[in-house]
Write a protein that holds these residues in place. Structure first.
Motif, PDB file in Angstrom:
ATOM      1  N   MET A 126       4.400  -1.213  -9.880  1.00 30.96           N
ATOM      2  CA  MET A 126       4.306  -1.949  -8.624  1.00 30.96           C
ATOM      3  C   MET A 126       4.816  -3.361  -8.858  1.00 30.96           C
ATOM      4  SD  MET A 126       2.583  -4.412  -6.724  1.00 30.96           S
ATOM      5  CE  MET A 126       1.029  -4.704  -7.551  1.00 30.96           C
ATOM      6  N   ALA A 129      -0.620  -5.820   3.219  1.00 32.18           N
ATOM      7  CA  ALA A 129      -0.082  -4.882   2.231  1.00 32.18           C
ATOM      8  C   ALA A 129      -1.135  -3.840   1.841  1.00 32.18           C
ATOM      9  CB  ALA A 129       0.395  -5.637   0.991  1.00 32.18           C
ATOM     10  N   LYS A 130      -2.381  -4.279   1.710  1.00 30.80           N
ATOM     11  CA  LYS A 130      -3.457  -3.350   1.369  1.00 30.80           C
ATOM     12  C   LYS A 130      -3.670  -2.321   2.471  1.00 30.80           C
ATOM     13  CE  LYS A 130      -8.340  -3.281   0.011  1.00 30.80           C
ATOM     14  NZ  LYS A 130      -9.549  -4.127  -0.217  1.00 30.80           N
ATOM     15  N   ILE A 132      -1.426  -1.247   4.629  1.00 20.53           N
ATOM     16  CA  ILE A 132      -0.284  -0.330   4.661  1.00 20.53           C
ATOM     17  C   ILE A 132      -0.387   0.697   3.542  1.00 20.53           C
ATOM     18  CG2 ILE A 132       2.219  -0.169   4.368  1.00 20.53           C
ATOM     19  CD1 ILE A 132       2.410  -2.902   5.747  1.00 20.53           C
ATOM     20  N   VAL A 133      -0.699   0.208   2.329  1.00 20.71           N
ATOM     21  CA  VAL A 133      -0.839   1.131   1.197  1.00 20.71           C
ATOM     22  C   VAL A 133      -1.990   2.104   1.441  1.00 20.71           C
ATOM     23  CG1 VAL A 133      -1.395   1.295  -1.259  1.00 20.71           C
ATOM     24  CG2 VAL A 133       0.199  -0.452  -0.454  1.00 20.71           C
ATOM     25  N   ASP A 158      -2.999   3.256   4.290  1.00 17.22           N
ATOM     26  CA  ASP A 158      -2.574   4.265   5.258  1.00 17.22           C
ATOM     27  C   ASP A 158      -1.604   5.266   4.651  1.00 17.22           C
ATOM     28  OD1 ASP A 158      -4.138   3.130   7.198  1.00 17.22           O
ATOM     29  OD2 ASP A 158      -2.517   1.913   8.045  1.00 17.22           O
ATOM     30  N   LEU A 159      -0.774   4.795   3.712  1.00 20.98           N
ATOM     31  CA  LEU A 159       0.225   5.685   3.117  1.00 20.98           C
ATOM     32  C   LEU A 159      -0.364   6.583   2.036  1.00 20.98           C
ATOM     33  CD1 LEU A 159       3.227   3.204   2.726  1.00 20.98           C
ATOM     34  CD2 LEU A 159       2.983   5.016   4.420  1.00 20.98           C
ATOM     35  N   ARG A 160      -1.359   6.073   1.324  1.00 26.22           N
ATOM     36  CA  ARG A 160      -1.898   6.821   0.193  1.00 26.22           C
ATOM     37  C   ARG A 160      -3.419   6.762   0.213  1.00 26.22           C
ATOM     38  NH1 ARG A 160      -0.589   5.652  -6.222  1.00 26.22           N
ATOM     39  NH2 ARG A 160      -1.841   7.348  -7.085  1.00 26.22           N
ATOM     40  N   SER A 161      -4.047   7.907   0.220  1.00 25.28           N
ATOM     41  CA  SER A 161      -5.505   7.976   0.259  1.00 25.28           C
ATOM     42  C   SER A 161      -6.044   8.561  -1.040  1.00 25.28           C
ATOM     43  CB  SER A 161      -5.960   8.838   1.443  1.00 25.28           C
ATOM     44  OG  SER A 161      -7.362   8.985   1.435  1.00 25.28           O
TER      45      SER A 161
END
Length: 265
Positions: free
Chosen positions: A184, A233-234, A236-237, A239-242
């Motif tokens: 990252m 950013a937190k 968005i991340v 929502d994209l990855r659980s």
């Protein structure tokens, strides 16, 4: 043509990774030497550290203490290497520069717990200007990061007040990675500006006023980075990855929806 090249160079630098700005700027200057001075004075890049030959203390270099390929040390007030006909701050402004540097050192130790700081002042026709530089990096390893603050100000003297104009830029770089999570890289810069009239009762007041403006601006920019940029950013991340398995997430949503439907009856 030169104007078009300059605009294109700035546009290109905005699109390239921020943490590689210094390397990319060097390459562009090598391709178009005629734009070197203009680009170096217009593009904010991570601060570099040098050691004063006389005092053996570290200091930060930037375009504001540069004369050709030489840089003025705030500790010795000498250019390294020496420069003929170099411009130095007046005795009055140099005295304020030293006092401001001492104050910023205390501020850096309290807020950053390490790092390097430098202060440079120069004379203006109706006042003076300066830059306050702060840099803190973490040791290189699986995780590393860097924070660079560049605070450029002008102080215009008036009767019993002074008009201050402060332009602050923060350059942030964070990188981490391992085999399990991958890599990252989060980097970027942010610029803010403020103008304010403040009372003055001597040169000491200038040091206090500039210090207060820099401290308030750094606090605002740190809060903005933490609450807005990192918070967004937190989200968005998230929502994209659980971390939670998809089947459990769907079951929780279904249970939640059933509860809402039962309350409507």
């Amino acid at each position: 043509m030169s104007s078009d090249q300059f605009d294109s160079a700035l546009d290109l630098l905005r699109r390239l990774p921020p943490h590689s700005t210094s390397a990319n700027l060097t390459r562009i200057c090598a391709l178009t030497p005629s734009l070197t001075e203009e680009l170096l004075s217009s593009v904010d890049q991570p601060l570099q550290t040098r050691q004063c030959r006389k005092t053996k203390k570290d200091y930060l270099v930037c375009d504001y203490n540069r004369d050709g390929d030489s840089y003025r040390s705030p500790w010795s007030n000498e250019f390294e290497p020496e420069v003929e006909d170099a411009e130095f701050p007046s005795e009055r402004v140099r005295a304020m520069e030293v006092r401001m540097g001492e104050a910023v050192e205390v501020y850096r130790e309290l807020y950053y717990e390490g790092g390097v700081s430098s202060v440079y002042f120069w004379d203006l026709d109706d006042g003076f200007a300066g830059v306050v530089l702060l840099k803190k990096t973490t040791p290189k390893g699986s995780s590393e990061g860097g924070w660079d603050s560049i605070h450029v100000f002008e102080a215009i003297d008036r009767a019993r007040t002074a008009h201050y104009k402060l332009t602050s830029t923060v350059i942030l770089h964070l990188r981490t990675g391992n085999d399990a999570l991958g890599e990252m890289d989060l980097s970027g810069n942010m610029t803010r500006q403020v103008e304010q009239d403040m009372p003055v009762q001597g040169d000491g007041s200038h040091v206090v006023n500039v210090g207060k403006l820099v401290e308030d601006m750094e606090l605002k920019m740190r809060n903005l980075l933490q609450e807005v940029y990192f918070g967004k950013a937190k989200d968005i991340v998230g929502d994209l990855r659980s971390i939670q398995p998809l089947t459990e997430a769907n079951r929780d949503k279904s249970t939640h929806q059933e509860m809402i439907n039962s309350m409507k009856r």
